[in-house]
Design a protein around this motif. Structure first.
Motif, PDB file in Angstrom:
ATOM      1  N   TRP A 172       0.833  -1.207   0.000  1.00 32.74           N
ATOM      2  CA  TRP A 172       0.000   0.000   0.000  1.00 32.74           C
ATOM      3  C   TRP A 172       0.864   1.252   0.000  1.00 32.74           C
ATOM      4  CZ3 TRP A 172      -2.572   2.333   4.878  1.00 32.74           C
ATOM      5  CH2 TRP A 172      -3.451   3.361   4.517  1.00 32.74           C
ATOM      6  N   GLU A 173       1.900   1.275   0.839  1.00 27.57           N
ATOM      7  CA  GLU A 173       2.798   2.422   0.869  1.00 27.57           C
ATOM      8  C   GLU A 173       3.483   2.614  -0.488  1.00 27.57           C
ATOM      9  OE1 GLU A 173       5.611   2.128   4.023  1.00 27.57           O
ATOM     10  OE2 GLU A 173       4.096   2.202   5.617  1.00 27.57           O
ATOM     11  N   ALA A 174       3.929   1.506  -1.091  1.00 31.90           N
ATOM     12  CA  ALA A 174       4.619   1.597  -2.370  1.00 31.90           C
ATOM     13  C   ALA A 174       3.698   2.123  -3.465  1.00 31.90           C
ATOM     14  CB  ALA A 174       5.163   0.227  -2.760  1.00 31.90           C
ATOM     15  N   HIS A 175       2.501   1.573  -3.554  1.00 27.92           N
ATOM     16  CA  HIS A 175       1.564   2.047  -4.568  1.00 27.92           C
ATOM     17  C   HIS A 175       1.216   3.517  -4.338  1.00 27.92           C
ATOM     18  CE1 HIS A 175      -1.764   2.141  -7.389  1.00 27.92           C
ATOM     19  NE2 HIS A 175      -2.529   2.613  -6.428  1.00 27.92           N
ATOM     20  N   SER A 176       1.033   3.899  -3.077  1.00 20.29           N
ATOM     21  CA  SER A 176       0.706   5.294  -2.769  1.00 20.29           C
ATOM     22  C   SER A 176       1.818   6.230  -3.221  1.00 20.29           C
ATOM     23  CB  SER A 176       0.459   5.459  -1.263  1.00 20.29           C
ATOM     24  OG  SER A 176      -0.633   4.662  -0.844  1.00 20.29           O
ATOM     25  N   LEU A 177       3.074   5.824  -3.017  1.00 23.96           N
ATOM     26  CA  LEU A 177       4.187   6.655  -3.461  1.00 23.96           C
ATOM     27  C   LEU A 177       4.245   6.743  -4.985  1.00 23.96           C
ATOM     28  CD1 LEU A 177       6.948   5.684  -0.899  1.00 23.96           C
ATOM     29  CD2 LEU A 177       6.164   8.008  -1.399  1.00 23.96           C
ATOM     30  N   THR A 178       3.921   5.658  -5.667  1.00 20.66           N
ATOM     31  CA  THR A 178       3.858   5.721  -7.126  1.00 20.66           C
ATOM     32  C   THR A 178       2.816   6.738  -7.579  1.00 20.66           C
ATOM     33  OG1 THR A 178       4.639   3.471  -7.467  1.00 20.66           O
ATOM     34  CG2 THR A 178       3.258   4.400  -9.194  1.00 20.66           C
ATOM     35  N   VAL A 179       1.687   6.767  -6.877  1.00 16.71           N
ATOM     36  CA  VAL A 179       0.614   7.705  -7.243  1.00 16.71           C
ATOM     37  C   VAL A 179       1.049   9.155  -6.991  1.00 16.71           C
ATOM     38  CG1 VAL A 179      -1.723   8.474  -6.685  1.00 16.71           C
ATOM     39  CG2 VAL A 179      -1.231   6.029  -6.892  1.00 16.71           C
ATOM     40  N   VAL A 180       1.560   9.437  -5.784  1.00 11.82           N
ATOM     41  CA  VAL A 180       1.854  10.834  -5.442  1.00 11.82           C
ATOM     42  C   VAL A 180       3.094  11.352  -6.161  1.00 11.82           C
ATOM     43  CG1 VAL A 180       0.702  10.626  -3.209  1.00 11.82           C
ATOM     44  CG2 VAL A 180       3.179  10.286  -3.357  1.00 11.82           C
ATOM     45  N   THR A 181       4.011  10.459  -6.575  1.00 14.73           N
ATOM     46  CA  THR A 181       5.184  10.911  -7.325  1.00 14.73           C
ATOM     47  C   THR A 181       4.956  10.856  -8.833  1.00 14.73           C
ATOM     48  OG1 THR A 181       6.188   8.706  -7.428  1.00 14.73           O
ATOM     49  CG2 THR A 181       6.725  10.076  -5.498  1.00 14.73           C
ATOM     50  N   GLU A 182       3.762  10.492  -9.244  1.00 12.58           N
ATOM     51  CA  GLU A 182       3.413  10.381 -10.662  1.00 12.58           C
ATOM     52  C   GLU A 182       4.356   9.424 -11.393  1.00 12.58           C
ATOM     53  OE1 GLU A 182       3.394  14.723 -11.345  1.00 12.58           O
ATOM     54  OE2 GLU A 182       1.272  14.445 -11.854  1.00 12.58           O
ATOM     55  N   GLY A 183       4.580   8.257 -10.763  1.00 15.23           N
ATOM     56  CA  GLY A 183       5.329   7.196 -11.414  1.00 15.23           C
ATOM     57  C   GLY A 183       6.825   7.261 -11.240  1.00 15.23           C
ATOM     58  N   ARG A 184       7.316   8.041 -10.275  1.00 10.53           N
ATOM     59  CA  ARG A 184       8.769   8.182 -10.107  1.00 10.53           C
ATOM     60  C   ARG A 184       9.318   7.379  -8.928  1.00 10.53           C
ATOM     61  NH1 ARG A 184      10.080  13.767  -9.075  1.00 10.53           N
ATOM     62  NH2 ARG A 184       7.874  14.250  -8.826  1.00 10.53           N
ATOM     63  N   PHE A 185       8.525   6.496  -8.356  1.00 11.46           N
ATOM     64  CA  PHE A 185       8.970   5.716  -7.203  1.00 11.46           C
ATOM     65  C   PHE A 185       9.327   4.298  -7.609  1.00 11.46           C
ATOM     66  CE2 PHE A 185       7.707   2.575  -3.928  1.00 11.46           C
ATOM     67  CZ  PHE A 185       8.679   2.857  -2.990  1.00 11.46           C
ATOM     68  N   GLU A 186      10.375   3.732  -6.960  1.00 14.62           N
ATOM     69  CA  GLU A 186      10.688   2.321  -7.120  1.00 14.62           C
ATOM     70  C   GLU A 186      10.884   1.700  -5.738  1.00 14.62           C
ATOM     71  OE1 GLU A 186      15.374   2.713  -8.395  1.00 14.62           O
ATOM     72  OE2 GLU A 186      13.819   3.246  -9.850  1.00 14.62           O
ATOM     73  N   LEU A 187      10.303   0.549  -5.551  1.00 15.38           N
ATOM     74  CA  LEU A 187      10.331  -0.138  -4.262  1.00 15.38           C
ATOM     75  C   LEU A 187      11.547  -1.043  -4.172  1.00 15.38           C
ATOM     76  CD1 LEU A 187       9.064  -1.115  -1.564  1.00 15.38           C
ATOM     77  CD2 LEU A 187       7.816  -2.828  -2.920  1.00 15.38           C
ATOM     78  N   GLY A 188      12.464  -0.706  -3.261  1.00 17.86           N
ATOM     79  CA  GLY A 188      13.567  -1.597  -2.949  1.00 17.86           C
ATOM     80  C   GLY A 188      13.177  -2.498  -1.795  1.00 17.86           C
ATOM     81  N   ILE A 189      13.407  -3.798  -1.944  1.00 23.13           N
ATOM     82  CA  ILE A 189      12.971  -4.749  -0.933  1.00 23.13           C
ATOM     83  C   ILE A 189      14.008  -5.854  -0.779  1.00 23.13           C
ATOM     84  CG2 ILE A 189      11.651  -6.123  -2.599  1.00 23.13           C
ATOM     85  CD1 ILE A 189       9.541  -6.539  -0.421  1.00 23.13           C
ATOM     86  N   GLY A 190      14.204  -6.287   0.473  1.00 20.33           N
ATOM     87  CA  GLY A 190      15.126  -7.373   0.767  1.00 20.33           C
ATOM     88  C   GLY A 190      14.636  -8.139   1.979  1.00 20.33           C
ATOM     89  N   THR A 191      15.360  -9.187   2.337  1.00 23.26           N
ATOM     90  CA  THR A 191      14.900 -10.042   3.432  1.00 23.26           C
ATOM     91  C   THR A 191      15.526  -9.697   4.771  1.00 23.26           C
ATOM     92  OG1 THR A 191      16.580 -11.688   2.867  1.00 23.26           O
ATOM     93  CG2 THR A 191      14.375 -11.964   1.894  1.00 23.26           C
ATOM     94  N   GLY A 192      16.465  -8.769   4.808  1.00 28.43           N
ATOM     95  CA  GLY A 192      17.035  -8.411   6.104  1.00 28.43           C
ATOM     96  C   GLY A 192      18.380  -7.751   5.991  1.00 28.43           C
ATOM     97  N   ARG A 193      19.006  -7.533   7.136  1.00 28.69           N
ATOM     98  CA  ARG A 193      20.318  -6.912   7.216  1.00 28.69           C
ATOM     99  C   ARG A 193      21.007  -7.428   8.474  1.00 28.69           C
ATOM    100  NH1 ARG A 193      16.627  -2.457   7.626  1.00 28.69           N
ATOM    101  NH2 ARG A 193      16.170  -1.870   9.775  1.00 28.69           N
ATOM    102  N   PRO A 194      22.310  -7.213   8.619  1.00 29.73           N
ATOM    103  CA  PRO A 194      23.003  -7.678   9.822  1.00 29.73           C
ATOM    104  C   PRO A 194      22.362  -7.118  11.093  1.00 29.73           C
ATOM    105  CG  PRO A 194      24.582  -7.020   8.148  1.00 29.73           C
ATOM    106  CD  PRO A 194      23.235  -6.614   7.632  1.00 29.73           C
TER     107      PRO A 194
END
Length: 269
Positions: free
Chosen positions: A79-101
């Motif tokens: 939902w957050e990712a789609h919302s950012l795509t909407v408000v930035t008019e398609g300039r958002f990209e979702l970076g996602i991973g499974t964790g960090r140290p």
């Protein structure tokens, strides 16, 4: 088809928000394509708020680098990712991973349960699936996945637009080439490289202690480092595109001025 180069900058709030706004404008003015922010609560405000602000400040793409799946339910992150795509008019990209140290200790400090590795990947898959449902047929939020193991690479080859290999300082060039090629053999995706060291300068928000010796990284021919000389950096980036298809370089804020000539020569080429 040879993909063109693009360049992103991890741009954390290192002092105050006013200075960060100036940093965003400086990144855009230097010709970089993407302003990226980390997803670490101890460091700064929420990525959603920062990225919406960055997109309003400058005509750049924005993205998370990267969201760790154990911290949010799949539906919420989608939902957050789609919302950012909407408000930035398609300039958002979702970076996602499974964790960090240190992920398990961090989860415990928030009173959250540990999430097994397999479940983290399942949550990444579900996040992307829900995001595609929210986007619908006319919108596409690009997904950048940080991966290493075989299951993660297989998932990224299936659902991601961009893939970055979670590299270690001990990885040789051949190691990273093999990991990237294992994804490209399945599907043609954009390959990104996380580069925390440029010359002798280390981006503090991008590197752990094991990644911060520039001399050792150069001796190992590590892909975690770029030459400080712009001409040599251009040559090295062209080599990386030829060897492993890497065309998206993600660097730290400290490197913006030094790499601006490199960006001017290679971006979009």
């Amino acid at each position: 088809m040879t993909r063109p180069f693009r360049f992103g900058v991890v741009t954390p709030v290192s002092t105050d928000v006013a200075a960060w706004r100036d940093d965003v404008r400086r990144v855009a003015d230097a010709g970089f394509d993407t302003v990226l922010v980390p997803d670490v609560p101890q460091w700064q405000p929420s990525p959603t708020a920062l990225l919406a602000t960055a997109a309003a400040l400058a005509d750049v793409r924005v993205g998370s680098w990267v969201h760790a799946t154990p911290f949010r339910p799949a539906w919420e992150l989608a939902w957050e990712a789609h919302s950012l795509t909407v408000v930035t008019e398609g300039r958002f990209e979702l970076g996602i991973g499974t964790g960090r140290p240190g992920l398990e200790d961090e989860l415990a400090s928030y009173g959250m349960p540990a999430v097994p590795a397999g479940e983290r990947l399942d949550r990444a898959r579900e996040t992307v699936a829900r995001l595609r449902e929210l986007d619908g047929p006319s919108v596409h939020t690009p997904v950048v996945m940080a991966v290493r193991g075989p299951r993660a690479r297989a998932l990224a080859a299936e659902v991601a637009d961009t893939v970055t290999i979670a590299s270690f300082a001990t990885d040789t060039r051949a190691d990273v080439v093999a990991l990237a090629r294992s994804v490209l053999d399945v599907r043609d995706v954009e390959i990104a490289l996380h580069v925390p060291v440029v010359g002798d300068e280390v981006a503090p928000f991008m590197a752990s202690a094991r990644e911060t010796d520039p001399v050792a990284l150069r001796e190992a021919d590590s892909l975690l480092v770029l030459p400080g000389d712009p001409a040599a950096a251009v040559e090295e980036l062209l080599r990386r595109r030829e060897e492993l298809g890497a065309t998206y370089a993600v660097v730290g804020l400290h490197s913006v001025d030094r790499l601006a000539p490199v960006v001017a020569e290679l971006a979009g080429r």
